[in-house]
Design a protein around this motif. Structure first.
Motif, short mmCIF file in Angstrom:
data_model
loop_
_atom_site.label_atom_id
_atom_site.label_comp_id
_atom_site.label_asym_id
_atom_site.label_seq_id
_atom_site.Cartn_x
_atom_site.Cartn_y
_atom_site.Cartn_z
N GLU A 43 0.84 -1.21 0.00
CA GLU A 43 0.00 0.00 0.00
C GLU A 43 0.87 1.25 0.00
OE1 GLU A 43 -2.59 1.44 -0.54
OE2 GLU A 43 -4.35 0.68 0.48
N ASP A 44 0.34 2.33 -0.53
CA ASP A 44 1.06 3.60 -0.49
C ASP A 44 0.98 4.22 0.91
OD1 ASP A 44 -1.68 4.03 -0.70
OD2 ASP A 44 -1.56 5.48 -2.32
N ILE A 45 -0.24 4.24 1.45
CA ILE A 45 -0.43 4.89 2.75
C ILE A 45 -1.58 4.23 3.49
CG2 ILE A 45 -1.96 6.70 1.78
CD1 ILE A 45 -0.49 8.66 3.75
N VAL A 46 -1.40 4.07 4.79
CA VAL A 46 -2.49 3.60 5.64
C VAL A 46 -2.82 4.75 6.58
CG1 VAL A 46 -3.27 1.92 7.33
CG2 VAL A 46 -1.82 1.18 5.44
N ASP A 47 -4.03 5.23 6.41
CA ASP A 47 -4.52 6.39 7.16
C ASP A 47 -5.44 5.84 8.27
OD1 ASP A 47 -5.67 8.82 7.91
OD2 ASP A 47 -6.19 9.45 5.92
N THR A 48 -6.75 5.82 8.07
CA THR A 48 -7.64 5.23 9.08
C THR A 48 -7.51 3.71 9.11
OG1 THR A 48 -9.46 5.00 7.50
CG2 THR A 48 -9.35 7.06 8.74
N GLY A 49 -7.11 3.14 7.98
CA GLY A 49 -6.99 1.68 7.88
C GLY A 49 -8.25 1.03 7.33
N ILE A 50 -9.27 1.84 7.05
CA ILE A 50 -10.54 1.30 6.55
C ILE A 50 -10.36 0.60 5.20
CG2 ILE A 50 -12.86 1.94 5.73
CD1 ILE A 50 -12.80 4.13 8.00
N THR A 51 -9.61 1.24 4.32
CA THR A 51 -9.35 0.66 2.99
C THR A 51 -8.63 -0.68 3.13
OG1 THR A 51 -9.11 2.90 2.14
CG2 THR A 51 -8.32 1.12 0.73
N LYS A 58 -0.16 6.85 9.05
CA LYS A 58 -0.52 7.94 9.96
C LYS A 58 -1.07 7.30 11.24
CE LYS A 58 -2.04 10.99 6.18
NZ LYS A 58 -3.22 11.62 5.56
N ARG A 68 -1.62 14.48 8.51
CA ARG A 68 -1.77 15.61 7.60
C ARG A 68 -1.77 15.11 6.19
NH1 ARG A 68 2.26 20.13 9.12
NH2 ARG A 68 1.48 20.94 7.14
N PHE A 69 -2.39 15.84 5.28
CA PHE A 69 -2.55 15.39 3.90
C PHE A 69 -1.25 15.59 3.11
CE2 PHE A 69 -4.07 15.35 -0.45
CZ PHE A 69 -4.90 14.24 -0.41
N VAL A 70 -0.84 14.53 2.43
CA VAL A 70 0.39 14.58 1.64
C VAL A 70 0.14 14.15 0.19
CG1 VAL A 70 2.01 14.29 3.56
CG2 VAL A 70 1.00 12.26 2.50
N LEU A 72 1.02 9.31 -4.32
CA LEU A 72 -0.20 9.81 -3.68
C LEU A 72 -0.73 11.03 -4.42
CD1 LEU A 72 1.23 9.46 -0.13
CD2 LEU A 72 -0.84 8.33 -0.90
N ASP A 73 -2.04 11.14 -4.46
CA ASP A 73 -2.65 12.21 -5.26
C ASP A 73 -3.53 13.13 -4.44
OD1 ASP A 73 -4.70 10.08 -4.93
OD2 ASP A 73 -5.91 11.48 -6.11
P1 IMP Z 1 -7.68 4.89 4.81
O1 IMP Z 1 -8.76 3.98 4.32
O2 IMP Z 1 -8.21 6.00 5.65
O3 IMP Z 1 -6.53 4.17 5.48
O4 IMP Z 1 -7.11 5.65 3.57
C1 IMP Z 1 -6.45 5.01 2.62
C2 IMP Z 1 -6.50 5.70 1.29
O5 IMP Z 1 -6.82 7.10 1.38
C3 IMP Z 1 -5.13 5.63 0.70
O6 IMP Z 1 -4.99 4.45 -0.04
C4 IMP Z 1 -5.07 6.89 -0.12
O7 IMP Z 1 -5.62 6.64 -1.39
C5 IMP Z 1 -5.95 7.86 0.60
N1 IMP Z 1 -5.16 8.75 1.47
C6 IMP Z 1 -5.07 8.73 2.81
N2 IMP Z 1 -4.27 9.71 3.27
C7 IMP Z 1 -3.83 10.37 2.17
C8 IMP Z 1 -2.96 11.49 1.99
O8 IMP Z 1 -2.41 12.10 2.92
N3 IMP Z 1 -2.75 11.87 0.70
C9 IMP Z 1 -3.32 11.25 -0.36
N4 IMP Z 1 -4.14 10.19 -0.23
C10 IMP Z 1 -4.39 9.76 1.03
#
Ligand code: IMP
Ligand code: MG
Length: 179
Positions: free
Chosen positions: A102-110, A134, A154-156, A161-162
């Motif tokens: 994965e590129d990024i794990v934010d909340t982890g929901i995806t 994060k 914070r948003f990157v 990442l887009d």
């Molecule tokens: P999650 O489901 O909240 O973990 O988010 C995962 C998805 O949200 C990632 O695969 C990204 O596509 C997008 N995302 C989360 N944070 C960022 C960010 O800071 N920049 C760009 N995309 C993000």
């Protein structure tokens, strides 16, 4: 390029590509050490992970196969509403050691959606490798096996990442400017 504008937002340079690569190298070393001797199935999550996967896998020295999948949002019939379904798995991952990239794990929901669906294919085990994480935003209990770099909530953009589809091609990572 210390500052960039994407659509309507301003971002500033946060982590250079050179620095990112030191973390990618460290991650590849860990993968090579811990999965030595195994037959590994890497599954990159499109679109975001394409750059990280490419850099990482060039440094991976394991017997492995590589595939990419995508998440398609669709309206489910369940009360939970939107479900993200994995599309693109054709290879048989049953009884395989799978590493999700994965590129990024934010909340982890995806990631949670991805892991649940992958389990349905009955792999031997599923490991997770993410370039960025994060921890402050993370809502899941699931352990992340290989994390490149922890970043603040914070948003990157950049390094795959887009923001609104733009910015994936930047080598460096940029952070949204606080106004
Ligand atoms: P999650 O489901 O909240 O973990 O988010 C995962 C998805 O949200 C990632 O695969 C990204 O596509 C997008 N995302 C989360 N944070 C960022 C960010 O800071 N920049 C760009 N995309 C993000
Ligand atoms: Mg993504």
């Amino acid at each position: 390029m210390n500052e960039i504008t994407i659509v309507d937002k301003q971002f500033e340079l946060y982590i250079t590509h050179e620095k990112i690569m030191t973390y990618v190298e460290a991650l590849a070393d860990r993968l090579n050490a811990s999965l030595r001797g195994q037959d590994v199935f890497f599954i990159g999550i499109l679109n975001g992970a394409f750059i990280f996967a490419s850099d990482l896998l060039k440094l991976v020295d394991l017997k492995c196969r590589i595939t990419f999948v995508k998440l398609a949002s669709y309206e489910g019939t369940m009360s939970s509403g939107k479900v993200k379904r994995i599309i693109g798995i054709h290879e048989d991952i049953k009884d395989q050691t799978v590493v999700v990239i994965e590129d990024i794990v934010d909340t982890g929901i995806t990631l949670d959606h991805i892991i649940r669906q992958l389990r349905g294919y009955e792999p031997k085990e599923i490991k997770i490798a993410t370039m960025f994480h994060k921890p402050e935003a993370y809502q899941m209990d699931m352990k992340l096996d290989y994390v490149g770099m922890e970043i603040p909530d914070r948003f990157v953009v950049g390094y795959g990442l887009d923001y609104e589809g733009y910015g994936r091609n930047f080598q460096d990572l940029y952070i949204l400017k606080e106004t």
